[in-house]
Enzyme design. Structure first.
Site, PDB file in Angstrom:
ATOM      1  N   ASP A   1       3.764  -5.509   3.403  1.00 49.61           N
ATOM      2  CA  ASP A   1       3.432  -4.349   4.231  1.00 49.61           C
ATOM      3  C   ASP A   1       4.343  -4.369   5.449  1.00 49.61           C
ATOM      4  O   ASP A   1       4.164  -5.187   6.344  1.00 49.61           O
ATOM      5  CB  ASP A   1       1.950  -4.421   4.643  1.00 49.61           C
ATOM      6  CG  ASP A   1       1.508  -3.170   5.398  1.00 49.61           C
ATOM      7  OD1 ASP A   1       2.336  -2.275   5.603  1.00 49.61           O
ATOM      8  OD2 ASP A   1       0.316  -3.108   5.776  1.00 49.61           O
TER       9      ASP A   1
ATOM     10  N   HIS B   1       2.499   4.930  11.992  1.00 48.32           N
ATOM     11  CA  HIS B   1       1.346   5.847  12.147  1.00 48.32           C
ATOM     12  C   HIS B   1       1.704   7.132  12.889  1.00 48.32           C
ATOM     13  O   HIS B   1       0.824   7.862  13.338  1.00 48.32           O
ATOM     14  CB  HIS B   1       0.156   5.156  12.826  1.00 48.32           C
ATOM     15  CG  HIS B   1      -0.289   3.902  12.127  1.00 48.32           C
ATOM     16  ND1 HIS B   1      -1.113   2.971  12.689  1.00 48.32           N
ATOM     17  CD2 HIS B   1      -0.018   3.433  10.877  1.00 48.32           C
ATOM     18  CE1 HIS B   1      -1.336   1.977  11.846  1.00 48.32           C
ATOM     19  NE2 HIS B   1      -0.666   2.237  10.731  1.00 48.32           N
TER      20      HIS B   1
ATOM     21  N   HIS C   1       0.835  -1.214   0.000  1.00 43.49           N
ATOM     22  CA  HIS C   1       0.000   0.000   0.000  1.00 43.49           C
ATOM     23  C   HIS C   1       0.860   1.250   0.000  1.00 43.49           C
ATOM     24  O   HIS C   1       1.911   1.292   0.617  1.00 43.49           O
ATOM     25  CB  HIS C   1      -1.044  -0.007   1.118  1.00 43.49           C
ATOM     26  CG  HIS C   1      -0.543   0.169   2.526  1.00 43.49           C
ATOM     27  ND1 HIS C   1      -0.365   1.403   3.110  1.00 43.49           N
ATOM     28  CD2 HIS C   1      -0.208  -0.740   3.472  1.00 43.49           C
ATOM     29  CE1 HIS C   1       0.047   1.248   4.359  1.00 43.49           C
ATOM     30  NE2 HIS C   1       0.156  -0.042   4.610  1.00 43.49           N
TER      31      HIS C   1
ATOM     32  N   ASP D   1       5.783   1.812   7.004  1.00 41.80           N
ATOM     33  CA  ASP D   1       4.355   1.513   6.758  1.00 41.80           C
ATOM     34  C   ASP D   1       3.760   2.500   5.764  1.00 41.80           C
ATOM     35  O   ASP D   1       3.274   3.539   6.145  1.00 41.80           O
ATOM     36  CB  ASP D   1       3.617   1.560   8.095  1.00 41.80           C
ATOM     37  CG  ASP D   1       2.200   1.046   7.995  1.00 41.80           C
ATOM     38  OD1 ASP D   1       1.824   0.512   6.946  1.00 41.80           O
ATOM     39  OD2 ASP D   1       1.461   1.190   8.992  1.00 41.80           O
TER      40      ASP D   1
ATOM     41  N   GLU E   1      -5.253   2.093   2.299  1.00 41.01           N
ATOM     42  CA  GLU E   1      -5.233   0.881   3.143  1.00 41.01           C
ATOM     43  C   GLU E   1      -5.475   1.258   4.604  1.00 41.01           C
ATOM     44  O   GLU E   1      -6.196   0.577   5.333  1.00 41.01           O
ATOM     45  CB  GLU E   1      -3.873   0.175   3.011  1.00 41.01           C
ATOM     46  CG  GLU E   1      -3.786  -1.166   3.734  1.00 41.01           C
ATOM     47  CD  GLU E   1      -3.295  -1.086   5.176  1.00 41.01           C
ATOM     48  OE1 GLU E   1      -3.322  -2.116   5.860  1.00 41.01           O
ATOM     49  OE2 GLU E   1      -2.906   0.019   5.637  1.00 41.01           O
ATOM     50  N   GLU E   2      -4.859   2.365   5.011  1.00 40.19           N
ATOM     51  CA  GLU E   2      -4.860   2.745   6.430  1.00 40.19           C
ATOM     52  C   GLU E   2      -6.243   3.110   6.961  1.00 40.19           C
ATOM     53  O   GLU E   2      -6.421   3.275   8.158  1.00 40.19           O
ATOM     54  CB  GLU E   2      -3.905   3.938   6.655  1.00 40.19           C
ATOM     55  CG  GLU E   2      -2.444   3.664   6.314  1.00 40.19           C
ATOM     56  CD  GLU E   2      -1.770   2.754   7.337  1.00 40.19           C
ATOM     57  OE1 GLU E   2      -2.447   2.254   8.239  1.00 40.19           O
ATOM     58  OE2 GLU E   2      -0.553   2.551   7.218  1.00 40.19           O
TER      59      GLU E   2
HETATM   60  N1  BES Z   1       0.974  -2.089   8.301  1.00 39.72           N
HETATM   61  C1  BES Z   1      -0.180  -2.060   9.132  1.00 39.72           C
HETATM   62  C2  BES Z   1      -0.544  -3.437   9.657  1.00 39.72           C
HETATM   63  C3  BES Z   1       0.448  -4.021  10.603  1.00 39.72           C
HETATM   64  C4  BES Z   1       0.914  -3.309  11.678  1.00 39.72           C
HETATM   65  C5  BES Z   1       0.862  -5.320  10.410  1.00 39.72           C
HETATM   66  C6  BES Z   1       1.836  -3.894  12.552  1.00 39.72           C
HETATM   67  C7  BES Z   1       1.740  -5.895  11.271  1.00 39.72           C
HETATM   68  C8  BES Z   1       2.242  -5.176  12.344  1.00 39.72           C
HETATM   69  C9  BES Z   1      -1.370  -1.533   8.333  1.00 39.72           C
HETATM   70  O1  BES Z   1      -1.028  -0.483   7.491  1.00 39.72           O
HETATM   71  C10 BES Z   1      -2.388  -1.029   9.318  1.00 39.72           C
HETATM   72  O2  BES Z   1      -2.158  -0.102  10.019  1.00 39.72           O
HETATM   73  N2  BES Z   1      -3.506  -1.706   9.372  1.00 39.72           N
HETATM   74  C11 BES Z   1      -4.525  -1.351  10.290  1.00 39.72           C
HETATM   75  C12 BES Z   1      -5.782  -2.132  10.011  1.00 39.72           C
HETATM   76  C13 BES Z   1      -6.509  -1.726   8.749  1.00 39.72           C
HETATM   77  C14 BES Z   1      -7.670  -2.645   8.482  1.00 39.72           C
HETATM   78  C15 BES Z   1      -7.009  -0.296   8.827  1.00 39.72           C
HETATM   79  C16 BES Z   1      -4.034  -1.650  11.717  1.00 39.72           C
HETATM   80  O3  BES Z   1      -3.208  -2.546  11.888  1.00 39.72           O
HETATM   81  O4  BES Z   1      -4.482  -1.013  12.657  1.00 39.72           O
HETATM   82 ZN    ZN Z   2       0.628  -0.738   6.507  1.00 42.49          ZN
END
Ligand code: BES
Ligand code: ZN
Length: 394
Positions: free
Chosen positions: A285, A362, A204, A223, A257-258
């Site tokens: 990711d 984030h 993403h 990320d 994605e976020e």
């Molecule tokens: N890269 C993250 C997911 C992640 C974080 C995987 C830490 C492994 C370890 C992704 O961009 C993200 O932030 N995903 C969200 C969920 C999404 C459905 C909005 C999250 O993890 O909170």
């Molecule tokens: Zn991510």
């Protein structure tokens, strides 16, 4: 239940505390994983107000979704509550019947893959990521997020334009109802009977500052700038090395994605409606953070296809130089989950064990300096082998 949680979090004491802590929190991420928000809909107000827009939010697979406002979603995000934005599912999205596909027992195209791998360069990962993280934020509905997407598109186009004439490769923008477009680059396959089949390597392109999504600094180096350049470098060597797949192979860079996997859900649902057959999807990711651990591939084993994941581990053993550890997100944490939801087999290779992952994501501190580019390059090797091997299997 969700509303109760939201209203308790909105209590005056909580709000005063959050206001007091905001300056500190903007650059330090709490331990729990937070999610972004989606405030986009077709009823987007033209004056930029979002307060009245309701989105359908699901916090767990076994719980019914709830309609929430922007303010309510922001409270969830800051409290680290996980969710998926399922608003678009209201429009009768199709899930295709899952075909059972058998993957080979062993990698079968070792000499072909071995021609591409030596062309990969860690220095290129770094140079490209430096430029990509210089955009103030890549938030999906920010103007710099739209600019970063245009910039990425140009990099892909430049690779394609430098290719020799006999390589059948192209790139397209996939439009959404928000400003940042997803990007799809495609190698055509040589077999005319397999035009509707496709192998997908994804990442993403958007980033998020969870405290100030629209205006906060969000370099998003790990990320998911890392995944973005990991697959771009794999794409580059395939183009420069003259890759000729049997079935089509695509590289996807998803927007949004976020904020609940919006970009990838739109693309996966489009492919499902078109009746395309996805042979396998590999998500990249966060591929760059090692911290003080010994470098390893974290292979995600939940919300993925078990058989494809088994084959991915075989590829890692054959073509890369890092140990493998099984790990879990515990929720539908990235774009692979959108493909799975649409009925397709997907897999996810991650920077290490979930619990040892980058603590700065984030926030404004998700920067290049925290990352290891040799580690990242191992993921490019995996992406190259995934593309080549799956493009040729029966
Ligand atoms: N890269 C993250 C997911 C992640 C974080 C995987 C830490 C492994 C370890 C992704 O961009 C993200 O932030 N995903 C969200 C969920 C999404 C459905 C909005 C999250 O993890 O909170
Ligand atoms: Zn991510």
């Amino acid at each position: 239940m969700v509303r109760k949680l939201v209203s308790s979090l909105l209590s005056p004491i909580f709000l005063v505390l959050v206001l007091f802590l905001l300056p500190f929190l903007a650059s330090a991420r709490s331990g729990s994983r937070s999610v972004g928000l989606n405030l986009q809909s077709e009823s987007e107000p033209s004056d930029g107000r979002w307060t009245d827009v309701l989105r359908l939010i699901q916090v767990a697979e076994n719980k019914p979704p709830t309609w929430l406002t922007e303010d309510e979603i922001l409270v969830l995000i800051r409290a680290g509550v996980k969710f998926m934005d399922v608003t678009e599912d209201q429009k009768g999205v199709t899930a295709v019947a899952k075909k059972t596909r058998v993957y080979p027992d062993v990698p079968n195209y070792v000499s072909e893959v071995s021609e591409f791998i030596p062309l990969l360069e860690a220095q290129r990962l770094k140079t490209t990521l430096k430029a990509f993280t210089n955009f103030h934020t890549r938030y999906y509905r920010s103007s710099s997020g739209a600019d970063s997407s245009k910039w990425l598109f140009k990099q892909i186009l430049a690779i394609i334009n430098a290719a020799s004439d006999d390589i059948d490769v192209s790139v397209k923008k996939f439009k959404h109802s928000w400003v940042q477009k997803s990007i799809i680059a495609r190698f055509e396959g040589s077999d005319p009977d397999r035009q509707e089949e496709v192998v997908i390597v994804g990442a993403h392109q958007d980033s998020i500052n969870m405290w100030f999504p629209m205006v906060g600094r969000s370099p998003g180096a790990d990320d998911d700038g890392s995944g973005t350049v990991t697959i771009l470098e794999a794409f580059r060597v395939l183009v420069e090395g003259g890759f000729k797949p049997t079935r089509p192979v695509e590289f996807h860079w998803y927007s949004a994605e976020e904020v609940g996997l919006l970009g990838s859900q739109a693309v996966a649902q489009y492919y499902a409606r078109q009746g395309r057959d996805v042979i396998g999807m590999l998500q990249n990711d966060m591929t760059g953070y090692v911290g003080n651990q010994k470098g390893s591939f974290g292979i995600i084993v939940d919300y993925v296809d078990d058989d494809l994941t088994l084959f991915l581990k075989k590829l890692a053993r054959q073509y890369a130089n890092m140990p493998i550890v099984d790990t879990k997100c515990g929720y539908a944490c990235s774009d692979h989950a959108s493909w799975r939801k649409a009925g397709y087999p997907s897999a996810f290779a991650f920077e290490g064990k979930f619990e040892n992952s980058n603590p700065y994501i984030h926030t404004s501190n998700d920067v290049l300096e925290n990352l290891d580019f040799d580690h990242m390059l191992e993921f490019s090797k995996l992406a190259v082998s995934f593309a080549v091997e799956l493009s040729h299997i029966d």
